[in-house]
Scaffold this active site. Structure first.
Site, PDB file in Angstrom:
ATOM      1  N   VAL A 157       3.968  -5.387  -4.356  1.00  0.00           N
ATOM      2  CA  VAL A 157       5.292  -6.109  -3.429  1.00  0.00           C
ATOM      3  C   VAL A 157       5.745  -7.715  -2.501  1.00  0.00           C
ATOM      4  O   VAL A 157       4.793  -7.684  -2.004  1.00  0.00           O
ATOM      5  CB  VAL A 157       5.701  -4.851  -2.407  1.00  0.00           C
ATOM      6  CG1 VAL A 157       6.494  -5.110  -1.854  1.00  0.00           C
ATOM      7  CG2 VAL A 157       4.894  -3.136  -3.504  1.00  0.00           C
ATOM      8  N   GLN A 190      -0.624  -4.651  -8.709  1.00  0.00           N
ATOM      9  CA  GLN A 190      -0.711  -5.692  -9.591  1.00  0.00           C
ATOM     10  C   GLN A 190      -0.678  -7.364  -8.889  1.00  0.00           C
ATOM     11  O   GLN A 190      -1.865  -7.623  -9.392  1.00  0.00           O
ATOM     12  CB  GLN A 190       0.250  -6.137 -10.206  1.00  0.00           C
ATOM     13  CG  GLN A 190       0.908  -7.620 -11.131  1.00  0.00           C
ATOM     14  CD  GLN A 190      -0.465  -7.120 -12.331  1.00  0.00           C
ATOM     15  OE1 GLN A 190      -0.684  -5.630 -13.018  1.00  0.00           O
ATOM     16  NE2 GLN A 190      -1.080  -8.770 -12.726  1.00  0.00           N
ATOM     17  N   HIS A 216       0.679  -1.361  -0.223  1.00  0.00           N
ATOM     18  CA  HIS A 216      -0.208  -0.278  -0.346  1.00  0.00           C
ATOM     19  C   HIS A 216       0.936   1.679  -0.042  1.00  0.00           C
ATOM     20  O   HIS A 216       0.921   2.592  -0.883  1.00  0.00           O
ATOM     21  CB  HIS A 216      -1.018  -0.307   1.187  1.00  0.00           C
ATOM     22  CG  HIS A 216      -1.921  -0.796   1.888  1.00  0.00           C
ATOM     23  ND1 HIS A 216      -1.772  -1.745   2.148  1.00  0.00           N
ATOM     24  CD2 HIS A 216      -3.425  -1.562   0.914  1.00  0.00           C
ATOM     25  CE1 HIS A 216      -2.722  -2.899   2.677  1.00  0.00           C
ATOM     26  NE2 HIS A 216      -3.468  -2.316   1.206  1.00  0.00           N
TER      27      HIS A 216
END
Length: 281
Positions: free
Chosen positions: A172, A144, A33
């Site tokens: 991530v 993604q 985030h």
């Protein structure tokens, strides 16, 4: 940083800004985030985020009530990154009594996650549409990791002629490859170690593709075989799909999406890798 709980107050505060990047979240923030917030800041200058655990995207048997929440921690993280506005509505603010309108994005919502979680993307599309109407962002940022969600939202934005750009940022990951997710907190230590098999399965299929394999069935088999080697992994699906329609492929094309959903204990995890284009001759 202004923390705002009502639509009326948020719209009033929004008027102070021109270009605005927007990061919608369900809270319990992690580095994935925060990477979106950083990119929004770099590209737009001003940044808004939302924290709202959306009940309409959870089925009755799913984990809405136990979804992790820590508002004070989330606000501290956003404040440290210089976030300008944070929208923190309650359920009654987003869904007033008598609300009956919903947004349905056909076809792309019905495959993969949509097939095993009926109604999920109806809830996602509805709340994101409402947030876009409230926030009026220039650009909205998504990870993604939730690949199908990004496909659904991009289709909604295109079909409804919404005046914003959807930006999809790379997943991530933890050092062992596990995609960062708020649900990772549910994993017991042994389950956490086992969860690394998701990324390993994707990478094995990607390696076969880079080695010249173009049969989608072979890539699916590689993912299944890798997952089968982990006793704690219960496969829900593996997929090699078109990146726009999410239809399953027979022959792999440039940009095809490898994805999977797996249960580790009681925790349901998803992950994906978009395949690179063929190298030029």
């Amino acid at each position: 940083m202004d923390v705002i709980a009502t639509i009326q107050d948020f719209r009033r505060a929004r008027g102070r800004f021109g270009r605005l990047g927007f990061v919608p979240t369900m809270g319990y923030l992690h580095d994935g985030h925060l990477s979106l917030v950083r990119q929004a800041r770099a590209e737009c200058g001003a940044v808004a985020a939302s924290i709202f655990v959306n009940p309409t995207q959870f089925a009755p048997h799913e984990d809405f009530s136990r979804y992790p929440r820590d508002m004070e921690r989330d606000l501290a993280l956003l404040r440290d990154l210089g976030t300008d506005l944070v929208f923190t509505p309650g359920v009654a603010e987003m869904y007033p009594p008598g609300s009956v309108t919903a947004v349905e994005v056909s076809e792309v919502s019905e495959r993969l996650e949509g097939a095993v979680r009926p109604g999920h993307f109806r809830g996602v599309a509805t709340v994101v549409c409402k947030l876009f109407n409230i926030v009026q962002p220039t650009r909205a940022y998504f990870g993604q990791k939730d690949a199908q969600q990004t496909v659904v939202i991009r289709r909604m934005v295109r079909d409804l002629a919404m005046p914003l750009e959807v930006v999809v940022c790379p997943t991530v990951r933890e050092p062992d490859g596990l995609a960062m997710s708020s649900r990772n907190v549910y994993l017991a230590p042994e389950e956490r170690r086992a969860a690394a098999v998701l990324y390993r399965a994707l990478r094995q299929a990607e390696a076969a593709y880079r080695g010249g394999e173009r049969a989608a069935a072979s890539l699916r088999r590689i993912m299944r075989d890798t997952l089968a080697g982990e006793p704690l992994a219960e496969i829900e699906y593996v997929s090699v799909a078109h990146p726009d329609s999410l239809a399953e492929l027979d022959a792999v094309i440039d940009g095809a999406l490898l994805s999977l959903a797996v249960r580790i204990g009681r925790t349901r995890l998803i992950d994906n890798i978009p395949l690179p284009p063929d190298p030029p001759d």
